[in-house]
Enzyme design. Structure first.
Site, PDB file in Angstrom:
ATOM      1  CG  ASN A 125      -1.747   1.209   1.380  1.00  0.00           C
ATOM      2  OD1 ASN A 125      -1.799   2.045   0.478  1.00  0.00           O
ATOM      3  ND2 ASN A 125      -2.411   1.348   2.518  1.00  0.00           N
ATOM      4  CD1 TRP A 126       3.675   1.384  -2.947  1.00  0.00           C
ATOM      5  CD2 TRP A 126       3.306   2.486  -4.871  1.00  0.00           C
ATOM      6  NE1 TRP A 126       4.416   0.776  -3.939  1.00  0.00           N
ATOM      7  CE2 TRP A 126       4.203   1.435  -5.133  1.00  0.00           C
ATOM      8  CE3 TRP A 126       2.939   3.305  -5.931  1.00  0.00           C
ATOM      9  CZ2 TRP A 126       4.728   1.186  -6.394  1.00  0.00           C
ATOM     10  CZ3 TRP A 126       3.442   3.065  -7.201  1.00  0.00           C
ATOM     11  CH2 TRP A 126       4.334   2.015  -7.419  1.00  0.00           C
ATOM     12  CE  LYS A 127      -0.137   3.192   4.878  1.00  0.00           C
ATOM     13  NZ  LYS A 127       0.003   3.293   6.324  1.00  0.00           N
TER      14      LYS A 127
ATOM     15  CG  HIS B  27      -5.787   1.920   5.480  1.00  0.00           C
ATOM     16  ND1 HIS B  27      -5.288   2.819   6.401  1.00  0.00           N
ATOM     17  CD2 HIS B  27      -4.785   1.042   5.236  1.00  0.00           C
ATOM     18  CE1 HIS B  27      -4.039   2.499   6.689  1.00  0.00           C
ATOM     19  NE2 HIS B  27      -3.704   1.420   5.997  1.00  0.00           N
TER      20      HIS B  27
ATOM     21  CD  GLU C 120      -2.846   5.451   6.890  1.00  0.00           C
ATOM     22  OE1 GLU C 120      -2.911   5.510   5.642  1.00  0.00           O
ATOM     23  OE2 GLU C 120      -1.885   4.914   7.483  1.00  0.00           O
TER      24      GLU C 120
ATOM     25  CD  GLU D 281      -3.213  -2.407   7.473  1.00  0.00           C
ATOM     26  OE1 GLU D 281      -2.150  -2.638   6.886  1.00  0.00           O
ATOM     27  OE2 GLU D 281      -3.846  -1.350   7.318  1.00  0.00           O
TER      28      GLU D 281
ATOM     29  N   GLY E 121       2.977   2.265  10.746  1.00  0.00           N
ATOM     30  CA  GLY E 121       3.913   3.367  10.552  1.00  0.00           C
ATOM     31  C   GLY E 121       4.682   3.743  11.807  1.00  0.00           C
TER      32      GLY E 121
ATOM     33  CB  SER F 156       5.795  -1.902  11.690  1.00  0.00           C
ATOM     34  OG  SER F 156       5.385  -0.585  12.026  1.00  0.00           O
TER      35      SER F 156
ATOM     36  N   GLY G 191       2.909  -0.970   4.198  1.00  0.00           N
ATOM     37  CA  GLY G 191       3.048   0.432   3.814  1.00  0.00           C
ATOM     38  C   GLY G 191       4.492   0.764   3.505  1.00  0.00           C
ATOM     39  N   GLY G 192       5.190   1.325   4.481  1.00  0.00           N
ATOM     40  CA  GLY G 192       6.540   1.845   4.282  1.00  0.00           C
ATOM     41  C   GLY G 192       7.503   0.916   3.557  1.00  0.00           C
TER      42      GLY G 192
HETATM   43  O1  LIG Z   1      -1.160   0.770   6.940  1.00  0.00           O
HETATM   44  C1  LIG Z   1      -0.398  -0.081   6.514  1.00  0.00           C
HETATM   45  C2  LIG Z   1      -0.673  -0.786   5.256  1.00  0.00           C
HETATM   46  O2  LIG Z   1      -1.968  -0.556   4.814  1.00  0.00           O
HETATM   47  C3  LIG Z   1       0.836  -0.425   7.255  1.00  0.00           C
HETATM   48  O3  LIG Z   1       1.741   0.592   7.098  1.00  0.00           O
HETATM   49  P1  LIG Z   1       3.278   0.366   7.576  1.00  0.00           P
HETATM   50  O4  LIG Z   1       3.709  -0.925   6.932  1.00  0.00           O
HETATM   51  O5  LIG Z   1       4.003   1.564   7.049  1.00  0.00           O
HETATM   52  O6  LIG Z   1       3.242   0.257   9.042  1.00  0.00           O
END
Ligand SMILES: O=C(CO)COP(=O)(O)O
Length: 253
Positions: free
Chosen positions: A9-11, A95, A97, A167, A173, A213, A234-235
């Site tokens: 997930n590149w966000k 998600h 967020e 999640e 993050g 993470s 994500g990251g």
């Molecule tokens: O929200 C995430 C994937 O959707 C997780 O993000 P991180 O891997 O950066 O913690």
């Protein structure tokens, strides 16, 4: 045996150029789709190009959100019809967020899940508790409520085809990963919820990802757990090398 599904997930990250460079590096390096399902979940402006560039490869492209209506006066929104037309295969829904920052409700997530199936998109439904909820021992109840509401009104077959991403918000993050036992405990509970709410076949088939993470250093341990069938990352999905290590790990489980 459930096939692992690894989604990056590149966000809200990357320029068009960076997205292209990533895809050129990764698209022919991901393992075959028979071994592991590999998905890049990219921002809307990149989707068309990325779908075109990955055609004929094992790398699939997903979206990060959508509206549940097919069209209409919803300024700034993107519809499931538009995503389907582009050739997107998956869509991340609910998600944390989106729930937290954009105030998405369980009802809206449920409508979006129905819309995804109506238009042939596979939903990746995100659920997870806050730190406050975990500390108050509410994790299982929170997650159970989110899962049931998201699946409400679906056919048993649709429930089986769904991907659920657990999640925990406190692990996103933050560098603070849930331990593999903590993650698996909740994923096992989610499978039981699906078994009770739908049936045993759907619970057996549904794929449950862990997210929060995840990185090459901890992915093997997480994926080796009994009820974890992949990762939503994500990251650590932003660099092609790192993403490729993650999908490679999915191949072995
Ligand atoms: O929200 C995430 C994937 O959707 C997780 O993000 P991180 O891997 O950066 O913690």
């Amino acid at each position: 045996m459930r096939k692992q599904v690894i989604a990056g997930n590149w966000k809200m990250n990357k320029t068009h150029r960076e997205a292209e460079d990533f895809i050129q590096t990764a698209k022919n390096e991901v393992p075959s789709a028979e071994q592991v399902e590999s998905i890049v979940v990219a921002p809307f402006p990149f989707l068309q190009k990325l779908v075109e560039e990955t055609e004929g490869t094992s790398l699939k492209i997903g979206a990060q959100n959508m509206h549940f209506e097919e069209n209409g006066a919803f300024t700034g929104e993107v519809s499931p019809v538009m995503l389907k037309e582009l050739g997107v295969s998956h869509v991340v829904l609910g998600h944390s967020e989106r729930r937290e920052i954009f105030k998405e409700t369980d009802e809206e997530v449920n409508k979006k899940v129905h819309a995804a199936f109506k238009h042939g998109l596979t939903p990746i439904i995100c659920v997870g508790e806050s730190l406050e909820q975990r500390e108050a021992n509410e994790t299982m109840d929170v997650v159970e409520g989110q899962v049931k509401k998201a699946l409400e009104g679906l056919t048993n077959e649709q429930c089986a085809e769904t991907i659920i991403a657990y999640e925990p918000i406190w692990a996103i993050g933050t560098g603070r990963t849930a331990t593999s036992e903590q993650a698996n405990e909740v994923c096992t509970h989610i499978r039981k919820v699906v078994s009770d709410y739908v049936n045993a076949d759907a619970a057996d088939a549904v794929r449950i990802q862990y997210g929060g993470s995840v990185k090459p250093a901890n992915v093997d341990e997480l994926l080796s757990q009994s009820d974890i069938d992949g990762a939503l990352v994500g990251g650590a999905s932003l660099e092609a090398d790192s993403f490729l290590k993650l999908v490679e790990a999915g191949k072995h489980e």
